[in-house]
Design an enzyme around this catalytic site. Structure first.
Site, PDB file in Angstrom:
ATOM      1  N   LYS A   1       0.860  -1.191   0.000  1.00 33.47           N
ATOM      2  CA  LYS A   1       0.000   0.000   0.000  1.00 33.47           C
ATOM      3  C   LYS A   1       0.886   1.226   0.000  1.00 33.47           C
ATOM      4  O   LYS A   1       2.009   1.196   0.521  1.00 33.47           O
ATOM      5  CB  LYS A   1      -0.888   0.028   1.258  1.00 33.47           C
ATOM      6  CG  LYS A   1      -2.111   0.894   1.113  1.00 33.47           C
ATOM      7  CD  LYS A   1      -3.203   0.184   0.329  1.00 33.47           C
ATOM      8  CE  LYS A   1      -4.456   0.990   0.179  1.00 33.47           C
ATOM      9  NZ  LYS A   1      -5.553   0.174  -0.345  1.00 33.47           N
TER      10      LYS A   1
HETATM   11  P1  NAD Z   1     -12.856   8.336  -2.542  1.00 35.15           P
HETATM   12  O1  NAD Z   1     -11.841   9.343  -2.217  1.00 35.15           O
HETATM   13  O2  NAD Z   1     -13.323   8.181  -3.948  1.00 35.15           O
HETATM   14  O3  NAD Z   1     -14.168   8.541  -1.656  1.00 35.15           O
HETATM   15  C1  NAD Z   1     -14.154   8.700  -0.269  1.00 35.15           C
HETATM   16  C2  NAD Z   1     -15.428   9.467   0.094  1.00 35.15           C
HETATM   17  O4  NAD Z   1     -15.544   9.516   1.520  1.00 35.15           O
HETATM   18  C3  NAD Z   1     -15.412  10.911  -0.420  1.00 35.15           C
HETATM   19  O5  NAD Z   1     -16.657  11.203  -1.015  1.00 35.15           O
HETATM   20  C4  NAD Z   1     -15.175  11.721   0.849  1.00 35.15           C
HETATM   21  O6  NAD Z   1     -15.736  13.010   0.788  1.00 35.15           O
HETATM   22  C5  NAD Z   1     -15.847  10.849   1.892  1.00 35.15           C
HETATM   23  N1  NAD Z   1     -15.345  11.086   3.243  1.00 35.15           N
HETATM   24  C6  NAD Z   1     -14.084  11.351   3.636  1.00 35.15           C
HETATM   25  N2  NAD Z   1     -14.021  11.532   4.959  1.00 35.15           N
HETATM   26  C7  NAD Z   1     -15.280  11.352   5.418  1.00 35.15           C
HETATM   27  C8  NAD Z   1     -15.871  11.394   6.706  1.00 35.15           C
HETATM   28  N3  NAD Z   1     -15.153  11.654   7.785  1.00 35.15           N
HETATM   29  N4  NAD Z   1     -17.198  11.148   6.811  1.00 35.15           N
HETATM   30  C9  NAD Z   1     -17.942  10.876   5.722  1.00 35.15           C
HETATM   31  N5  NAD Z   1     -17.442  10.837   4.478  1.00 35.15           N
HETATM   32  C10 NAD Z   1     -16.130  11.067   4.330  1.00 35.15           C
HETATM   33  O7  NAD Z   1     -12.271   6.956  -1.972  1.00 35.15           O
HETATM   34  P2  NAD Z   1     -12.672   5.493  -2.389  1.00 35.15           P
HETATM   35  O8  NAD Z   1     -11.724   5.034  -3.437  1.00 35.15           O
HETATM   36  O9  NAD Z   1     -14.132   5.389  -2.599  1.00 35.15           O
HETATM   37  O10 NAD Z   1     -12.255   4.697  -1.050  1.00 35.15           O
HETATM   38  C11 NAD Z   1     -13.107   4.646   0.078  1.00 35.15           C
HETATM   39  C12 NAD Z   1     -12.687   3.462   0.962  1.00 35.15           C
HETATM   40  O11 NAD Z   1     -12.726   2.262   0.191  1.00 35.15           O
HETATM   41  C13 NAD Z   1     -11.269   3.544   1.521  1.00 35.15           C
HETATM   42  O12 NAD Z   1     -11.251   2.934   2.801  1.00 35.15           O
HETATM   43  C14 NAD Z   1     -10.467   2.710   0.553  1.00 35.15           C
HETATM   44  O13 NAD Z   1      -9.289   2.176   1.133  1.00 35.15           O
HETATM   45  C15 NAD Z   1     -11.467   1.610   0.253  1.00 35.15           C
HETATM   46  N6  NAD Z   1     -11.223   0.908  -1.008  1.00 35.15           N
HETATM   47  C16 NAD Z   1     -11.197   1.558  -2.202  1.00 35.15           C
HETATM   48  C17 NAD Z   1     -10.980   0.831  -3.368  1.00 35.15           C
HETATM   49  C18 NAD Z   1     -11.007   1.471  -4.734  1.00 35.15           C
HETATM   50  O14 NAD Z   1     -10.987   0.734  -5.726  1.00 35.15           O
HETATM   51  N7  NAD Z   1     -11.084   2.775  -4.862  1.00 35.15           N
HETATM   52  C19 NAD Z   1     -10.747  -0.552  -3.304  1.00 35.15           C
HETATM   53  C20 NAD Z   1     -10.795  -1.188  -2.062  1.00 35.15           C
HETATM   54  C21 NAD Z   1     -11.036  -0.448  -0.923  1.00 35.15           C
END
Ligand code: NAD
Length: 477
Positions: free
Chosen positions: A107
């Site tokens: 990561k």
């Molecule tokens: P992203 O940046 O696209 O979205 C995150 C969202 O959460 C944003 O809309 C942001 O405004 C919101 N956010 C941030 N802090 C917040 C809070 N305190 N309260 C409420 N909302 C809040 O990120 P993502 O890619 O969707 O990732 C989200 C989660 O999923 C992370 O934990 C990431 O590790 C996990 N994840 C993502 C992927 C991927 O393919 N993108 C894959 C596996 C896991």
């Protein structure tokens, strides 16, 4: 193993790991070998921006190299630190093993608020960070393959791929150095939606087993289920969209940075997302539903399914006892702390764990990596041959029906669906669905088959650790 103080994210992951290994018979020393993080590289670099040199801190952590390349996203957030990337890298090791993606875990992260910089500045910062990682083989098609995570997406992955290609001009596999690229830059159809799509497939598989749903006090399928989603970013948006539009679930609340929108009649996710896109990501003034300022409090509202899809540690010792959802799907990584997990389990809450629930991203990343190495789009050779065979069959059936005077005709809708050969997107979705079903079955076998396993998280860890252990043993360690 109960806790009274909140452990760090990495300690939380280690404690969950140890709950599983306490039930396993690993050889001496193997437990520690699998658990510890192999290495974490910290880099500080300067970029000249807005007339001065800005210094940034980034990390790339490699948890386990039992398989190579290692794989894991790159996160852009002010919260990024060594403990966090190491916890996330460990989760990647277990996640890849659970869904049988042939990678070790890694990561990366950059301590930055991406909203503070414009596109051109972010490109400069990303290229410089990538340069630092590429020159140490921490981005490399055969050794370490990043992907998007919180705060990054297709755009950043395209810059990273281009930076690698510029520094490795004769590497024919250069595009495989990173996944999550846009389709026109070597990406694959269906990667952007993959993690949210995986959440949907995970839930569908869960509800295919009425005994499992009954453990959460739920019946039927996803239709009509009331769902709360935290985080309407890549993962949360796609999960909420597919669950509401394709499965008939009702999204009754969306929690974001600036509060929550609550609407018992169900939120139109496309409409809300379009509004947020036009208002710098804010939902506070959204004209429909009720705006609740204290978003975190909405996690405790009544619903059937709670989907935390934003960040880690949002369900903790302080609020776990008040969470009312009978089923929680960890779309984010580590949204439930170790202590909260224990409280929720004692309350009878069923948790579909992160290492399974959000594995759709790495699964489709795996397909993209294979596509890049094979230098050919999935379905290109077979699609028309498949169509020709189907047309021959349908023509023959219609001829037989006419010869025998039966008057059978196939409906145009059936013909349309059946005659079409599968394109890349259909193949990707099919591969993802198959992977999510198979991984659920492997967890479920342990969950239902062993008297000492009472939850899906321990089951997932046991499946994953056992696979990693076997790889180490067969390597002669
Ligand atoms: P992203 O940046 O696209 O979205 C995150 C969202 O959460 C944003 O809309 C942001 O405004 C919101 N956010 C941030 N802090 C917040 C809070 N305190 N309260 C409420 N909302 C809040 O990120 P993502 O890619 O969707 O990732 C989200 C989660 O999923 C992370 O934990 C990431 O590790 C996990 N994840 C993502 C992927 C991927 O393919 N993108 C894959 C596996 C896991």
């Amino acid at each position: 193993m109960s806790v009274t103080a909140e452990p760090s994210f990495r300690d939380s992951v280690d404690l969950m790991f140890k709950r599983a290994t306490a039930l396993m018979d690993l050889g001496p020393g193997l437990e520690e070998k699998i658990r510890v993080c192999n290495s974490t590289y910290t880099v500080r670099f300067g970029v000249r921006l807005r007339g001065k040199i800005e210094t940034f801190t980034g990390y790339r952590s490699v948890h386990s190299e039992h398989m190579e390349p290692v794989k894991g996203g790159i996160r852009y957030s002010l919260g990024v630190n060594q403990d966090e990337v190491e916890a996330l890298a460990a989760l990647m090791t277990y996640k890849c093993a659970l869904v049988e993606a042939p990678f070790g875990g890694s990561k990366g992260g950059l301590c930055i608020d991406p909203r503070k910089w414009d596109e051109h500045e972010l490109e400069q910062i990303t290229r410089r960070f990538a340069y630092e990682l590429i020159k140490r083989d921490l981005i490399h098609p055969a050794q370490n393959v990043p992907a998007p995570d919180m705060g990054t997406g297709e755009r950043e992955m395209a810059w990273i791929a281009d930076q690698y290609a510029r520094m490795n001009t004769t590497d024919i596999n250069a595009k495989a150095c990173v996944t999550g690229k846009p389709p026109h830059a070597g990406g694959i159809q269906g990667r952007v939606e993959a993690t949210g799509r995986g959440v949907q497939y995970a839930l569908r598989e869960f509800f295919r087993h009425p005994e499992d749903a009954a453990k959460a006090g739920l019946t039927g399928d996803l239709s009509g289920k009331r769902v709360i989603v935290q985080g309407l970013g890549n993962v949360g948006y796609h999960a909420a969209k597919f669950l509401s539009l394709e499965d008939g679930a009702s999204i009754t609340a969306v929690i974001e940075r600036d509060g929550a929108i609550v609407d018992d009649a169900g939120i139109d996710i496309e409409d809300l997302r379009a509004w947020m896109n036009g208002h710098a990501g804010a939902l506070a003034d959204y004209p429909r539903g009720l705006h609740v300022k204290d978003g975190a409090a909405v996690l405790e509202s009544d619903c059937d399914i709670l989907i935390p899809a934003a960040l880690e540690g949002v369900i903790h010792l302080g609020n776990a006892a008040r969470i009312r959802a009978p089923l929680i799907v960890e779309a984010a990584n580590g949204p439930i702390t170790f202590g909260a997990d224990e409280i929720l389990r004692h309350k009878g809450c069923i948790i579909i764990p992160d290492m399974y629930a959000n594995a759709g991203g790495v699964t489709v990343s795996y397909f993209e990596w294979v596509k890049n190495l094979s230098h050919i789009r999935f379905g290109r050779m077979q699609r028309r041959a498949e169509e020709s065979r189907h047309i021959a069959l349908v023509t023959e059936l219609e001829r037989l029906s006419s010869d025998k005077g039966l008057g059978w005709t196939l409906s145009p809708d059936f013909k349309d669906k059946y005659l079409r050969g599968a394109g890349e997107l259909e193949l990707v979705r099919s591969g993802l669905d198959d992977t999510m079903r198979a991984a659920y079955q492997s967890m479920r076998q342990i969950w239902h088959g062993r008297a000492d396993v009472h939850d899906l998280r321990v089951a997932a860890y046991i499946v994953a650790i056992d696979r990693v252990a076997k790889t180490y043993v067969s390597k002669g360690l």
